[in-house]
Design a protein around this motif. Structure first.
Motif, PDB file in Angstrom:
ATOM      1  N   ASN A  68       0.851  -1.190   0.000  1.00 35.65           N
ATOM      2  CA  ASN A  68       0.000   0.000   0.000  1.00 35.65           C
ATOM      3  C   ASN A  68       0.890   1.245   0.000  1.00 35.65           C
ATOM      4  OD1 ASN A  68      -2.846  -1.230   0.547  1.00 35.65           O
ATOM      5  ND2 ASN A  68      -1.532  -2.157   2.114  1.00 35.65           N
ATOM      6  N   TRP A  69       0.467   2.247  -0.756  1.00 39.93           N
ATOM      7  CA  TRP A  69       1.190   3.503  -0.830  1.00 39.93           C
ATOM      8  C   TRP A  69       0.296   4.638  -0.370  1.00 39.93           C
ATOM      9  CZ3 TRP A  69       6.333   3.822  -2.073  1.00 39.93           C
ATOM     10  CH2 TRP A  69       6.911   2.680  -2.630  1.00 39.93           C
ATOM     11  N   ARG A  70       0.852   5.510   0.452  1.00 36.22           N
ATOM     12  CA  ARG A  70       0.122   6.676   0.940  1.00 36.22           C
ATOM     13  C   ARG A  70       0.793   7.957   0.447  1.00 36.22           C
ATOM     14  NH1 ARG A  70      -0.452   5.572   7.287  1.00 36.22           N
ATOM     15  NH2 ARG A  70       1.496   4.367   6.963  1.00 36.22           N
ATOM     16  N   GLU A  71      -0.002   8.996   0.316  1.00 34.33           N
ATOM     17  CA  GLU A  71       0.494  10.266  -0.223  1.00 34.33           C
ATOM     18  C   GLU A  71       0.740  11.255   0.906  1.00 34.33           C
ATOM     19  OE1 GLU A  71      -1.590  13.825  -2.674  1.00 34.33           O
ATOM     20  OE2 GLU A  71      -1.502  11.901  -3.765  1.00 34.33           O
ATOM     21  N   TYR A  72       1.846  11.992   0.810  1.00 35.39           N
ATOM     22  CA  TYR A  72       2.148  13.033   1.792  1.00 35.39           C
ATOM     23  C   TYR A  72       2.521  14.310   1.038  1.00 35.39           C
ATOM     24  CZ  TYR A  72       4.586  15.732   5.336  1.00 35.39           C
ATOM     25  OH  TYR A  72       4.986  16.753   6.185  1.00 35.39           O
ATOM     26  N   LYS A  73       1.799  15.413   1.307  1.00 34.28           N
ATOM     27  CA  LYS A  73       2.047  16.688   0.664  1.00 34.28           C
ATOM     28  C   LYS A  73       3.062  17.470   1.483  1.00 34.28           C
ATOM     29  CE  LYS A  73      -0.365  20.551  -1.527  1.00 34.28           C
ATOM     30  NZ  LYS A  73      -1.688  21.176  -1.817  1.00 34.28           N
ATOM     31  N   PHE A  74       4.194  17.752   0.884  1.00 34.38           N
ATOM     32  CA  PHE A  74       5.294  18.339   1.652  1.00 34.38           C
ATOM     33  C   PHE A  74       5.518  19.820   1.355  1.00 34.38           C
ATOM     34  CE2 PHE A  74       7.023  16.476  -2.216  1.00 34.38           C
ATOM     35  CZ  PHE A  74       7.768  17.508  -2.756  1.00 34.38           C
ATOM     36  N   THR A  75       4.841  20.402   0.388  1.00 34.28           N
ATOM     37  CA  THR A  75       5.047  21.814   0.080  1.00 34.28           C
ATOM     38  C   THR A  75       3.785  22.384  -0.557  1.00 34.28           C
ATOM     39  OG1 THR A  75       6.440  23.393  -1.100  1.00 34.28           O
ATOM     40  CG2 THR A  75       6.006  21.297  -2.201  1.00 34.28           C
ATOM     41  N   GLN A  76       3.666  23.705  -0.481  1.00 30.20           N
ATOM     42  CA  GLN A  76       2.515  24.374  -1.089  1.00 30.20           C
ATOM     43  C   GLN A  76       2.743  24.609  -2.580  1.00 30.20           C
ATOM     44  OE1 GLN A  76      -0.316  24.943   0.480  1.00 30.20           O
ATOM     45  NE2 GLN A  76       0.505  24.186   2.441  1.00 30.20           N
ATOM     46  N   ASP A  77       3.962  24.961  -2.924  1.00 29.23           N
ATOM     47  CA  ASP A  77       4.302  25.170  -4.325  1.00 29.23           C
ATOM     48  C   ASP A  77       4.980  23.921  -4.884  1.00 29.23           C
ATOM     49  OD1 ASP A  77       3.351  27.783  -4.158  1.00 29.23           O
ATOM     50  OD2 ASP A  77       5.314  28.510  -3.462  1.00 29.23           O
ATOM     51  N   LYS A  78       4.734  23.663  -6.140  1.00 30.25           N
ATOM     52  CA  LYS A  78       5.323  22.473  -6.741  1.00 30.25           C
ATOM     53  C   LYS A  78       6.843  22.637  -6.864  1.00 30.25           C
ATOM     54  CE  LYS A  78       1.329  20.706  -9.213  1.00 30.25           C
ATOM     55  NZ  LYS A  78       0.817  20.196 -10.508  1.00 30.25           N
ATOM     56  N   MET A  79       7.518  21.543  -6.664  1.00 31.09           N
ATOM     57  CA  MET A  79       8.976  21.533  -6.591  1.00 31.09           C
ATOM     58  C   MET A  79       9.516  20.438  -7.517  1.00 31.09           C
ATOM     59  SD  MET A  79      11.210  20.696  -3.169  1.00 31.09           S
ATOM     60  CE  MET A  79      12.954  20.296  -3.242  1.00 31.09           C
ATOM     61  N   ARG A  80      10.562  20.764  -8.219  1.00 27.67           N
ATOM     62  CA  ARG A  80      11.220  19.748  -9.058  1.00 27.67           C
ATOM     63  C   ARG A  80      12.302  19.081  -8.209  1.00 27.67           C
ATOM     64  NH1 ARG A  80      12.719  16.067 -11.831  1.00 27.67           N
ATOM     65  NH2 ARG A  80      13.061  16.076 -14.103  1.00 27.67           N
ATOM     66  N   VAL A  81      12.009  17.869  -7.761  1.00 30.25           N
ATOM     67  CA  VAL A  81      12.923  17.153  -6.870  1.00 30.25           C
ATOM     68  C   VAL A  81      14.062  16.550  -7.695  1.00 30.25           C
ATOM     69  CG1 VAL A  81      13.149  15.303  -5.181  1.00 30.25           C
ATOM     70  CG2 VAL A  81      11.041  16.653  -5.281  1.00 30.25           C
ATOM     71  N   ARG A  82      15.289  16.805  -7.233  1.00 28.85           N
ATOM     72  CA  ARG A  82      16.475  16.286  -7.922  1.00 28.85           C
ATOM     73  C   ARG A  82      17.118  15.115  -7.169  1.00 28.85           C
ATOM     74  NH1 ARG A  82      15.980  18.497 -12.981  1.00 28.85           N
ATOM     75  NH2 ARG A  82      15.479  20.737 -12.805  1.00 28.85           N
ATOM     76  N   PHE A  83      17.057  15.138  -5.852  1.00 29.65           N
ATOM     77  CA  PHE A  83      17.684  14.091  -5.048  1.00 29.65           C
ATOM     78  C   PHE A  83      16.827  13.801  -3.821  1.00 29.65           C
ATOM     79  CE2 PHE A  83      21.091  16.636  -6.964  1.00 29.65           C
ATOM     80  CZ  PHE A  83      21.738  15.678  -7.728  1.00 29.65           C
ATOM     81  N   ILE A  84      16.925  12.563  -3.320  1.00 32.01           N
ATOM     82  CA  ILE A  84      16.392  12.182  -2.011  1.00 32.01           C
ATOM     83  C   ILE A  84      17.571  11.690  -1.181  1.00 32.01           C
ATOM     84  CG2 ILE A  84      14.798  10.735  -0.725  1.00 32.01           C
ATOM     85  CD1 ILE A  84      13.110  10.444  -3.187  1.00 32.01           C
ATOM     86  N   VAL A  85      17.802  12.308  -0.031  1.00 30.15           N
ATOM     87  CA  VAL A  85      18.979  12.029   0.778  1.00 30.15           C
ATOM     88  C   VAL A  85      18.557  11.491   2.133  1.00 30.15           C
ATOM     89  CG1 VAL A  85      21.089  12.976   1.772  1.00 30.15           C
ATOM     90  CG2 VAL A  85      20.216  13.879  -0.395  1.00 30.15           C
ATOM     91  N   THR A  86      19.275  10.468   2.621  1.00 31.99           N
ATOM     92  CA  THR A  86      19.110   9.962   3.983  1.00 31.99           C
ATOM     93  C   THR A  86      20.470   9.474   4.452  1.00 31.99           C
ATOM     94  OG1 THR A  86      17.840   8.467   5.414  1.00 31.99           O
ATOM     95  CG2 THR A  86      18.520   7.610   3.268  1.00 31.99           C
ATOM     96  N   VAL A  87      20.549   8.911   5.650  1.00 30.72           N
ATOM     97  CA  VAL A  87      21.843   8.442   6.161  1.00 30.72           C
ATOM     98  C   VAL A  87      22.334   7.282   5.296  1.00 30.72           C
ATOM     99  CG1 VAL A  87      21.401   9.189   8.515  1.00 30.72           C
ATOM    100  CG2 VAL A  87      20.696   6.914   7.809  1.00 30.72           C
ATOM    101  N   PRO A  88      23.656   7.128   5.131  1.00 28.84           N
ATOM    102  CA  PRO A  88      24.177   6.068   4.248  1.00 28.84           C
ATOM    103  C   PRO A  88      23.750   4.663   4.650  1.00 28.84           C
ATOM    104  CG  PRO A  88      25.888   7.673   4.772  1.00 28.84           C
ATOM    105  CD  PRO A  88      24.713   7.998   5.642  1.00 28.84           C
ATOM    106  N   SER A  89      23.541   4.434   5.951  1.00 27.91           N
ATOM    107  CA  SER A  89      23.178   3.087   6.401  1.00 27.91           C
ATOM    108  C   SER A  89      21.695   2.786   6.223  1.00 27.91           C
ATOM    109  CB  SER A  89      23.565   2.911   7.875  1.00 27.91           C
ATOM    110  OG  SER A  89      22.914   3.887   8.685  1.00 27.91           O
TER     111      SER A  89
END
Length: 364
Positions: A68-89
């Motif tokens: 199952n996939w859920r949607e989360y709205k993270f900004t009011q204006d649309k954004m062109r996402v280039r990268f998703i970053v998290t800890v290396p592990s």
């Protein structure tokens, strides 16, 4: 997860879709149309993906590995996402989206935190595996061949619909069920060899094969070494026996293990047998056996008068002692010649009166 398409050839990135595999890439299921950036969190307990083809104001996340996939709205204006970053592990449930707004210049970063979804810690119970939040899984479950890299291996992974946090819980070591017999898939072409149309390794034009190295194969006490072939075992494979395409003609490794049965018989058995025979002879002829009567004068002459085989064998130790004595006398004479003994000097000892009288009487 991966971006791709179903077909005989790979389509352009913008014409591809997003897929998910739970069996190490053997089978795939489509989780969303269009290409998406994706990232794992909390050792795979949460998946995040965002549209990678146009500006967007939301992302999709799943806590049950794509069921199952859920949607989360993270900004009011649309954004062109280039990268998703998290800890290396990949043990965190926090992500940073980096990109730029559609109607603004410059870069922007958006922090997304999923730690509030649940605080329940996942439980791993090795003694009662059916009552915890993990399951044993093997990459070869869906394959006809049960072995991968020469072995059957089981791994622990979180149950797909378990609503808990893995966190920094120590990972359990992989469990090797058994090593498998070597097969064709466990080998690759040796250096300077390439595969031909028949899927066989042949010598590449203009090069020579590597020389045989018996020293490297015998350095750990192996009994045999093998000539090189056009194949070599994949380094990560732990297969045993079976089809060994990497082994040519077999040869004995140098050293003690290379001795034949006759060699060890000569080195170990014959000397002990000879020693026991000589000892038994001296025991019988020396008068030590029970019930034997020794007469006066019976001793060395008994040995000298015996002309049998045992007497001949018994004379060998005395011969060796005689040779050693002659060698010692020769060495001592050589030392005298170089003057080592003369360095010690001589010294006079006092002779008492009684000894002096006796010496004179002996002279008379």
């Amino acid at each position: 997860m991966a971006v791709g398409n179903v077909g005989e050839s790979l389509a352009p990135y913008k014409d591809s879709d997003t897929f998910l595999s739970r069996d190490a890439g053997f089978t795939w299921e489509e989780v969303h149309k269009d290409a998406h950036l994706w990232e794992f969190g909390d050792s795979g307990s949460i998946l995040v993906m965002v549209n990678d083809e146009e500006p967007t104001d939301h992302l999709l996340f799943s806590t049950d590995e794509g069921l199952n996939w859920r949607e989360y709205k993270f900004t009011q204006d649309k954004m062109r996402v280039r990268f998703i970053v998290t800890v290396p592990s990949d043990t965190s449930r926090r992500f940073i989206l980096m990109g730029n707004y559609a109607r603004a210049t410059g870069s922007v970063a958006v922090h997304v935190d999923f730690t509030a979804l649940t605080n329940k810690q996942c439980v791993l119970n090795l003694d009662n595996p059916g009552q915890d939040d993990f399951e044993l899984w093997s990459p070869s479950e869906e394959r006809e061949e049960r072995c991968l890299f020469g072995r059957q291996t089981l791994y622990h992974r979180r149950v797909r619909n378990a609503n808990c946090v893995v966190g920094k819980q120590p990972k359990v070591a992989e469990k090797v069920v058994s090593n498998c017999p070597c097969a064709k898939v466990d080998f690759e072409c040796e250096f300077n060899h390439v595969k031909n149309a028949a899927d066989e390794c042949i010598l590449s034009p203009g090069v020579t094969p590597l020389a045989d190295d018996s020293t490297a194969q015998c350095k750990n006490g192996e009994e045999y070494w093998y000539e090189r072939t056009p194949y070599r075992l994949i380094p990560y494979s732990s297969c045993q026996d079976g089809l060994r395409r990497d082994r040519g003609a077999r040869h004995k490794c140098p050293g003690f293990k290379s001795g034949s049965t006759f060699f060890w018989l000569f080195v170990l058995v014959i000397p002990f047998a000879f020693t026991a025979l000589v000892g038994y002879y001296y025991y019988r002829r020396g008068g030590h056996a029970r019930g034997m009567i020794r007469l006066p004068g019976d001793g060395v002459s008994a040995f000298r008068n015996d002309s049998g085989l045992l007497a001949t064998l018994a004379s060998v130790p005395w011969f060796i002692v005689g040779v050693a004595g002659i060698a010692w006398e020769w060495v001592a004479s050589r030392i005298d010649r170089v003057g080592l003994r003369s360095r010690r000097g001589y010294r006079d000892l006092r002779v008492d009166e009684d000894a002096q009288i006796l010496r004179f009487e002996d002279e008379e």
